[in-house]
Design an enzyme around this catalytic site. Sequence first.
Site, PDB file in Angstrom:
ATOM      1  N   VAL A 152       0.885  -1.169   0.000  1.00 23.01           N
ATOM      2  CA  VAL A 152       0.000   0.000   0.000  1.00 23.01           C
ATOM      3  C   VAL A 152       0.917   1.211   0.000  1.00 23.01           C
ATOM      4  O   VAL A 152       2.005   1.177   0.585  1.00 23.01           O
ATOM      5  CB  VAL A 152      -0.933  -0.012   1.237  1.00 23.01           C
ATOM      6  CG1 VAL A 152      -1.542   1.354   1.492  1.00 23.01           C
ATOM      7  CG2 VAL A 152      -2.043  -1.045   1.052  1.00 23.01           C
ATOM      8  N   CYS A 153       0.483   2.267  -0.682  1.00 21.01           N
ATOM      9  CA  CYS A 153       1.194   3.543  -0.663  1.00 21.01           C
ATOM     10  C   CYS A 153       2.625   3.350  -1.200  1.00 21.01           C
ATOM     11  O   CYS A 153       2.840   2.569  -2.129  1.00 21.01           O
ATOM     12  CB  CYS A 153       1.153   4.107   0.763  1.00 21.01           C
ATOM     13  SG  CYS A 153       1.398   5.885   0.889  1.00 21.01           S
ATOM     14  N   THR A 154       3.605   4.025  -0.599  1.00 21.82           N
ATOM     15  CA  THR A 154       4.969   3.949  -1.111  1.00 21.82           C
ATOM     16  C   THR A 154       5.658   2.617  -0.807  1.00 21.82           C
ATOM     17  O   THR A 154       6.823   2.430  -1.176  1.00 21.82           O
ATOM     18  CB  THR A 154       5.818   5.103  -0.539  1.00 21.82           C
ATOM     19  OG1 THR A 154       5.640   5.153   0.875  1.00 21.82           O
ATOM     20  CG2 THR A 154       5.373   6.435  -1.130  1.00 21.82           C
ATOM     21  N   GLY A 202      -2.952   2.285  -3.776  1.00 21.68           N
ATOM     22  CA  GLY A 202      -2.605   3.704  -3.746  1.00 21.68           C
ATOM     23  C   GLY A 202      -2.284   4.155  -2.330  1.00 21.68           C
ATOM     24  O   GLY A 202      -1.964   3.337  -1.460  1.00 21.68           O
TER      25      GLY A 202
END
Lengths: 280, 280
Positions: A152-154, A202
């Site tokens: 998730v995310c970075t 994202g």
Amino acid sequence: MLNRRSFGKHAGAALAASLLSKQAFGQQVASTTTPANPGTPQAVAPSPIGPPLQVGMLIYPGMWTLDYIGPQAFLAGLPNTKVHTLWKTLEPVVAIQDVKMHPNMTLADCPKDLDVLFVPGGTPGTILLMQDPEVLSFLADRGSRARYVTSVCTGSLVLGAAGLLKGYKATSHWNKRDLLPLVGAIPAEGRIVEDRNRITGGGVTAGIDFGLLISARLRGDHAAKLLQLGNEYDPHPAFDSGTPAKAGPELTAELEKSLAAGHEKMRLAAVVAGKELGIT
Amino acid sequence: MLNRRSFGKHAGAALAASLLSKQAFGQQVASTTTPANPGTPQAVAPSPIGPPLQVGMLIYPGMWTLDYIGPQAFLAGLPNTKVHTLWKTLEPVVAIQDVKMHPNMTLADCPKDLDVLFVPGGTPGTILLMQDPEVLSFLADRGSRARYVTSVCTGSLVLGAAGLLKGYKATSHWNKRDLLPLVGAIPAEGRIVEDRNRITGGGVTAGIDFGLLISARLRGDHAAKLLQLGNEYDPHPAFDSGTPAKAGPELTAELEKSLAAGHEKMRLAAVVAGKELGIT
């Protein structure tokens, strides 16, 4: 029914009791003859009977807590599933905003074959992780055999730095998605991007959508829907500014300005990782 | 600009730098002449200049982590805001699914006047809390003066047991909402229910929607929208089963069955609390 006792706990946790019922998993029980095929997502979820699913969730200093707790709330609610919260040692790690998180297993003790390998994001800690040989070689090893390699995310940039996204479509926080090609990934639109057995989400709250989706991949739609109901996941945001397109150019530019320094540090880490992987 | 340095952190945390800009808070800066009126929600957010906002978030053994981390991700991203994570002692508390959470302040040390008092849910721990005189008297005291008295999930039943919801419309986890009248509250429809300065959220993931809304109440719509963009809150669930109405009667009945024992225990705790409050 295999197990009718109530756990007498919260909605989410108590789901386990419900989810262990034959009724809930009738279809999946029938599919146990389909062998697991590491590296390939399965269309039909395995039975909750038999060895537990092995989920390895990395945590680390400077991570973003919600990136991890969102998916964890779903994964830990699945029946016959072991969620390992992984770090180098068993000492608590200090996440962003001074939230302390506790690992329950070291990287060294992590099972060799995981059903899910998961990495959350969080800019300062993530940048360090992208340059950490111990963590990268752990991820490269477990990721080479895991049934699902996820983030998730970075967290996707860490997977990328470990060489796990070469030639795969992936996403990241909207502000960092442009860095994915530096580690060999193909940036793609979408809150959750699936390419073969790679599932990347994202930014931050995408972890809830990821948690719901991976629950379905692991234990079937019925189990995922029960968790959605237990976690009352029927979102109604008061505003509609969750993406740059929806927030508009002014708000986006304002936020990008404050994220610019972190973006540049992460870009440099991705360039270094890409060079080591022979990509850039 | 008041502060142009980037925090060099994750999107959400780095927002603080952005949010501290005069540009972002032009309107709010103009409103500093409006005095805070405890007990009454303010239409106009106060300035980020001046004393920091004081947010008191209770954590406790057996709580549901996502109930807390969802709102925390928003509240801790607000400018000039102190988030106090409160418990009786500074020892870590073990939340559901073996997640350890760390308080950073004891109940005794909590500021007398809070901008936000918040209680998360979680069935086993919540039931004990509803019968805990130390916690209930703390909540009754701080809640009598707090600008906003708030909860997510079954946290509303703790607020109710502390006498803070008498005559107020409120919500809770869908499976426990029927218990609210036992502590004097009026159950209401809606993912977030606002009645005067009481703001209560539905189950678990409603905490994200609550976090977004309370951010707007505290620091204005612009600040809230920046946090929504930073946390990429643009939900797209793979299924639509987040409420009993959407999940349908069969799925709901299946889950209710596994939640029945916890519901009964919580009902008994609400009856006892209601009697002590002179309600039932």
